[in-house]
Design a protein around this motif. Sequence first.
Motif, PDB file in Angstrom:
ATOM      1  N   LYS A 114      -2.804   8.985 -14.135  1.00 45.51           N
ATOM      2  CA  LYS A 114      -4.111   8.865 -13.490  1.00 45.51           C
ATOM      3  C   LYS A 114      -4.988   7.867 -14.224  1.00 45.51           C
ATOM      4  O   LYS A 114      -5.865   7.262 -13.635  1.00 45.51           O
ATOM      5  CB  LYS A 114      -4.813  10.216 -13.422  1.00 45.51           C
ATOM      6  CG  LYS A 114      -4.176  11.159 -12.439  1.00 45.51           C
ATOM      7  CD  LYS A 114      -4.908  12.461 -12.374  1.00 45.51           C
ATOM      8  CE  LYS A 114      -4.198  13.407 -11.410  1.00 45.51           C
ATOM      9  NZ  LYS A 114      -4.827  14.720 -11.398  1.00 45.51           N
ATOM     10  N   ILE A 164       0.839  -1.196   0.000  1.00 48.63           N
ATOM     11  CA  ILE A 164       0.000   0.000   0.000  1.00 48.63           C
ATOM     12  C   ILE A 164       0.875   1.248   0.000  1.00 48.63           C
ATOM     13  O   ILE A 164       0.633   2.195  -0.756  1.00 48.63           O
ATOM     14  CB  ILE A 164      -0.964  -0.012   1.208  1.00 48.63           C
ATOM     15  CG1 ILE A 164      -2.037  -1.083   0.999  1.00 48.63           C
ATOM     16  CG2 ILE A 164      -1.602   1.352   1.410  1.00 48.63           C
ATOM     17  CD1 ILE A 164      -2.910  -1.334   2.219  1.00 48.63           C
ATOM     18  N   VAL A 165       1.904   1.261   0.830  1.00 43.74           N
ATOM     19  CA  VAL A 165       2.821   2.403   0.887  1.00 43.74           C
ATOM     20  C   VAL A 165       3.507   2.605  -0.456  1.00 43.74           C
ATOM     21  O   VAL A 165       3.610   3.728  -0.973  1.00 43.74           O
ATOM     22  CB  VAL A 165       3.851   2.220   2.027  1.00 43.74           C
ATOM     23  CG1 VAL A 165       4.982   3.227   1.918  1.00 43.74           C
ATOM     24  CG2 VAL A 165       3.161   2.304   3.368  1.00 43.74           C
ATOM     25  N   VAL A 225       1.849   6.485  -6.933  1.00 40.56           N
ATOM     26  CA  VAL A 225       0.781   7.373  -7.380  1.00 40.56           C
ATOM     27  C   VAL A 225       1.220   8.822  -7.202  1.00 40.56           C
ATOM     28  O   VAL A 225       0.998   9.670  -8.079  1.00 40.56           O
ATOM     29  CB  VAL A 225      -0.533   7.079  -6.611  1.00 40.56           C
ATOM     30  CG1 VAL A 225      -1.559   8.169  -6.855  1.00 40.56           C
ATOM     31  CG2 VAL A 225      -1.077   5.729  -7.028  1.00 40.56           C
ATOM     32  N   LYS A 226       1.868   9.154  -6.092  1.00 39.70           N
ATOM     33  CA  LYS A 226       2.344  10.516  -5.848  1.00 39.70           C
ATOM     34  C   LYS A 226       3.464  10.889  -6.818  1.00 39.70           C
ATOM     35  O   LYS A 226       3.518  12.007  -7.317  1.00 39.70           O
ATOM     36  CB  LYS A 226       2.833  10.661  -4.414  1.00 39.70           C
ATOM     37  CG  LYS A 226       1.725  10.715  -3.403  1.00 39.70           C
ATOM     38  CD  LYS A 226       2.301  10.890  -2.005  1.00 39.70           C
ATOM     39  CE  LYS A 226       1.190  10.892  -0.984  1.00 39.70           C
ATOM     40  NZ  LYS A 226       1.709  11.000   0.388  1.00 39.70           N
ATOM     41  N   ARG A 253       1.026   3.977  -3.022  1.00 40.89           N
ATOM     42  CA  ARG A 253       0.754   5.397  -2.766  1.00 40.89           C
ATOM     43  C   ARG A 253       1.923   6.257  -3.230  1.00 40.89           C
ATOM     44  O   ARG A 253       1.739   7.358  -3.785  1.00 40.89           O
ATOM     45  CB  ARG A 253       0.474   5.628  -1.282  1.00 40.89           C
ATOM     46  CG  ARG A 253      -0.887   5.155  -0.857  1.00 40.89           C
ATOM     47  CD  ARG A 253      -1.141   5.453   0.599  1.00 40.89           C
ATOM     48  NE  ARG A 253      -2.461   4.974   1.000  1.00 40.89           N
ATOM     49  CZ  ARG A 253      -2.835   4.744   2.244  1.00 40.89           C
ATOM     50  NH1 ARG A 253      -1.983   4.970   3.227  1.00 40.89           N
ATOM     51  NH2 ARG A 253      -4.042   4.312   2.509  1.00 40.89           N
ATOM     52  N   SER A 254       3.110   5.754  -2.969  1.00 45.18           N
ATOM     53  CA  SER A 254       4.312   6.473  -3.371  1.00 45.18           C
ATOM     54  C   SER A 254       4.371   6.590  -4.895  1.00 45.18           C
ATOM     55  O   SER A 254       4.685   7.653  -5.433  1.00 45.18           O
ATOM     56  CB  SER A 254       5.544   5.765  -2.838  1.00 45.18           C
ATOM     57  OG  SER A 254       6.702   6.374  -3.318  1.00 45.18           O
ATOM     58  N   PRO A 298      -2.935   0.559 -10.985  1.00 42.42           N
ATOM     59  CA  PRO A 298      -1.753   0.397 -10.111  1.00 42.42           C
ATOM     60  C   PRO A 298      -0.752  -0.623 -10.646  1.00 42.42           C
ATOM     61  O   PRO A 298       0.451  -0.443 -10.492  1.00 42.42           O
ATOM     62  CB  PRO A 298      -2.352  -0.063  -8.783  1.00 42.42           C
ATOM     63  CG  PRO A 298      -3.747   0.466  -8.794  1.00 42.42           C
ATOM     64  CD  PRO A 298      -4.160   0.455 -10.250  1.00 42.42           C
TER      65      PRO A 298
END
Length: 166
Positions: free
Chosen positions: A157, A141-142, A148-149, A145-146, A161
């Motif tokens: 977008k 998950i981390v 995606v950022k 998220r990383s 994932p």
Amino acid sequence: MERAHRQALEELQRQHERHIKELEAEKDRLLLEESQDTAQVMEALKTKHKEELEREVEKVKRLSSGMLDSQTLQAQQQTDTRALQRELAGLSERYSQKCLELNRAEQSNAEREREISRMERDMEQLKKENQDLKARLTEEIVRMRSNVKDHGSEDDKDRTPCELQG
């Protein structure tokens, strides 16, 4: 997956608790049964001993009054001895059976304890696997998220994932 592991772990814990309660109940039942059987045997022996003493006292009284001759007394003693030997053999057989039952129960108990120990080890292994899966899931998950950022552009977008990983 985490929920499935948690449910499996909880079910193993419930089974473990049930097994322990069953084992304790079985142990208590066997101990009570053994105590009752021992008390019955002791009471039977005490009663027989008392009866034997009363017969002997009666024989002595009759002998002293001249009512019995020695042959009659000897025959009576042999009859009494045989009866006592039969009774003792019966009590011995009952005692042996109870010992065998207790031995089987102890073996069964030991087997159940081994099974419980195995289940406890399995439960610990499942807990460890669950923790490992939680850690991997958190890392994933981390990382996602990383990603995606880091790839915050419009093109990213629209990507899944999985596509972002590649």
